[in-house]
Design a protein around this motif. Structure first.
Motif, mmCIF file in Angstrom:
data_model
loop_
_atom_site.group_PDB
_atom_site.id
_atom_site.type_symbol
_atom_site.label_atom_id
_atom_site.label_comp_id
_atom_site.label_asym_id
_atom_site.label_seq_id
_atom_site.Cartn_x
_atom_site.Cartn_y
_atom_site.Cartn_z
ATOM 1 N N VAL A 1 69.580 53.769 -13.147
ATOM 2 C CA VAL A 1 69.222 55.014 -14.029
ATOM 3 C C VAL A 1 68.393 54.642 -14.955
ATOM 4 C CG1 VAL A 1 69.982 56.726 -15.455
ATOM 5 C CG2 VAL A 1 71.102 56.531 -13.235
ATOM 6 N N GLY A 2 68.681 53.398 -15.792
ATOM 7 C CA GLY A 2 68.095 53.078 -17.031
ATOM 8 C C GLY A 2 66.724 52.619 -16.744
ATOM 9 N N ILE A 3 66.619 51.837 -15.524
ATOM 10 C CA ILE A 3 65.242 51.472 -15.014
ATOM 11 C C ILE A 3 64.299 52.698 -14.531
ATOM 12 C CG2 ILE A 3 64.214 49.910 -13.432
ATOM 13 C CD1 ILE A 3 66.577 48.199 -12.974
ATOM 14 N N GLY A 4 65.139 53.283 -14.149
ATOM 15 C CA GLY A 4 64.118 54.738 -13.772
ATOM 16 C C GLY A 4 63.547 55.382 -14.880
ATOM 17 N N GLN A 5 64.571 55.254 -16.004
ATOM 18 C CA GLN A 5 63.987 55.871 -17.144
ATOM 19 C C GLN A 5 63.076 55.289 -17.680
ATOM 20 O OE1 GLN A 5 67.927 56.486 -18.799
ATOM 21 N NE2 GLN A 5 68.125 58.620 -18.039
ATOM 22 N N GLY A 6 62.689 54.149 -17.496
ATOM 23 C CA GLY A 6 61.500 53.103 -17.829
ATOM 24 C C GLY A 6 62.031 52.173 -18.785
ATOM 25 N N ARG A 7 63.147 51.783 -18.913
ATOM 26 C CA ARG A 7 63.724 50.722 -19.707
ATOM 27 C C ARG A 7 63.536 49.334 -19.077
ATOM 28 N NH1 ARG A 7 69.182 51.693 -22.504
ATOM 29 N NH2 ARG A 7 68.565 49.645 -23.563
ATOM 30 N N ALA A 8 63.428 48.268 -19.502
ATOM 31 C CA ALA A 8 63.444 46.939 -18.791
ATOM 32 C C ALA A 8 64.775 46.557 -18.257
ATOM 33 C CB ALA A 8 62.726 45.824 -19.625
ATOM 34 N N ALA A 9 64.793 46.000 -17.266
ATOM 35 C CA ALA A 9 66.019 45.703 -16.736
ATOM 36 C C ALA A 9 66.725 44.386 -17.419
ATOM 37 C CB ALA A 9 65.904 45.103 -15.076
ATOM 38 N N SER A 10 65.668 43.572 -17.886
ATOM 39 C CA SER A 10 66.340 42.275 -18.662
ATOM 40 C C SER A 10 67.041 43.000 -20.231
ATOM 41 C CB SER A 10 65.083 41.589 -19.140
ATOM 42 O OG SER A 10 64.269 42.331 -19.635
ATOM 43 N N GLU A 11 66.416 44.083 -20.530
ATOM 44 C CA GLU A 11 67.012 44.520 -21.666
ATOM 45 C C GLU A 11 68.458 45.277 -21.314
ATOM 46 O OE1 GLU A 11 65.746 48.623 -23.976
ATOM 47 O OE2 GLU A 11 64.370 47.253 -23.543
ATOM 48 N N LEU A 12 68.286 46.013 -20.424
ATOM 49 C CA LEU A 12 69.508 46.629 -20.071
ATOM 50 C C LEU A 12 70.796 45.812 -19.502
ATOM 51 C CD1 LEU A 12 67.943 49.214 -17.538
ATOM 52 C CD2 LEU A 12 69.226 49.905 -19.616
#
Ligand SMILES: NC(=O)c1ccc[n+]([C@@H]2O[C@H](COP(=O)([O-])OP(=O)(O)OC[C@H]3O[C@@H](n4cnc5c(N)ncnc54)[C@H](O)[C@@H]3O)[C@@H](O)[C@H]2O)c1
Ligand SMILES: O=P(O)(O)OC[C@H](O)CO
Length: 324
Positions: free
Chosen positions: A253-264
């Motif tokens: 969900v976070g990646i889909g919202q445009g956040r970087a996987a590394s940061e999540l």
């Protein structure tokens, strides 16, 4: 009997709670604050807060203390299983493996890793649609318990079964492990679709096409079709692809919202196994010539090699082909 649990995360703690209904349980936790709070306040304040734990669960920070246990539930995350099991006392008691993943570097399943580091121990696998907080709340749950030795599998199932926790037996260890490992990667994909607002049709399509990938890969690795269609495969895929209770789905969900996987991933204390399994699964599939486009798409996004729209566009523009 005393059952040992290796791993004081949410799942190790929930399984300890199940086992403690009719056994003494000794749980090894890596974090001293987890072991301390279980012993003093009967709560895992870090990984399963708010659940009052049975006083029959004792915690330790010393793996050697588990040497007297009559069976061990192994619930360390997949990428740490080798290190933890190597430090555990040499066991000839059954190991019930509960982590879901494939080891990076070796591409081995957990049963294969365990066989290397604890060669005398009989091995079984527990997998299925099981959110830890629901099991800890005694909500009805069914799992696959897979063991090549049928009689041993049955006796392990009888030891951990409860009216609300129902194991189904299988001898297909590889099938149970592949379902659990692959569904975590597909759950990230479904989370991405959710985070991008792409709708329920897209999610159902991903579950279905993802299951086709799981089946192709599983059959090529020697898994049985009925295992992949059972609790540890399709059952867990459906659960994990449908709920933000899943850490893998919520990472997506976070990646889909445009956040970087590394940061999540850097923000997390709990494990999202699919992020570690995805690149290993991709390598393993390529090695045997199995096509897994959804897994490839997840790998691209986890590595930040392309944006979500571009990756989804590429998936949707693949050539039209037969479904089966
Ligand atoms: N939580 C669930 O609902 C659930 C259900 C079924 C299966 N599982 C599987 O169980 C396994 C454990 O997940 P969890 O949910 O209990 O974990 P968690 O996310 O709740 O906790 C993280 C765990 O990782 C351990 N850890 C972190 N760094 C480590 C290291 N360097 N060495 C050894 N251990 C380390 C921590 O001690 C802790 O036990 C995973 O493979 C997961 O897929 C989880
Ligand atoms: O939170 P997840 O995504 O690790 O899923 C937990 C369990 O594997 C669900 O069966």
């Amino acid at each position: 009997m005393t059952i040992g649990v290796i791993g004081g995360g949410a799942w190790g703690t929930a399984l300890a709670q199940v086992a403690a209904e009719s056994n003494d349980v000794l749980l090894w936790a890596r974090e001293p604050e987890v072991a301390g709070a279980i012993n003093s306040a009967h709560e895992n304040i870090v990984f399963l807060p708010g659940v009052p734990l049975s006083p029959a669960i004792r915690a330790t920070g010393t793996l050697d203390d588990l040497s007297e246990c009559e069976m061990l539930l192994v619930v360390a995350p997949a990428q740490h299983l080798r290190a933890v099991l190597s430090e555990a006392p040499r066991a000839d008691v059954p190991l019930l493996l509960c982590a879901k993943g494939i080891e990076a570097g070796t591409r081995l399943l957990m049963s294969e890793v365990a066989a290397q580091v604890q060669p005398r121990a009989p091995i079984a696998v527990l997998s299925g649609p099981t959110f830890a907080h629901e099991v800890a709340a005694r909500l009805p749950t069914a799992v696959t318990l897979a063991c090549e030795d049928e009689a041993l599998g049955r006796s392990l199932a009888e030891k951990i079964a409860r009216p609300f926790f129902r194991p189904y037996l299988s001898t297909d260890v590889i099938g149970a492990e592949i379902g659990g490992a692959v569904k975590n990667v597909l759950a990230i994909a479904c989370g991405i679709v959710e985070g991008r607002g792409l709708g329920q049709n897209a999610r159902a399509a991903l579950i279905s096409r993802g299951f086709a990938e799981m089946t192709r890969f599983g059959l090529a690795k020697g898994a049985r079709a009925e295992t992949l269609a059972g609790l540890s495969g399709l059952g867990d895929l459906v659960l994990t692809c449908s709920s933000t209770s899943s850490r893998n789905f919520s990472l997506g969900v976070g990646i889909g919202q445009g956040r970087a996987a590394s940061e999540l991933l850097a923000d997390r204390k709990s494990v999202a196994e699919g992020a570690f399994t995805a690149p290993v699964l991709q390598e393993a599939a390529r090695e045997i010539g199995v096509e897994m486009p959804v897994v490839d798409a997840v790998c691209t996004l986890l590595a930040g090699r392309a944006g979500v729209n571009e990756v989804i566009g590429a998936l949707l523009s693949r050539p039209i082909r037969a479904e089966g």
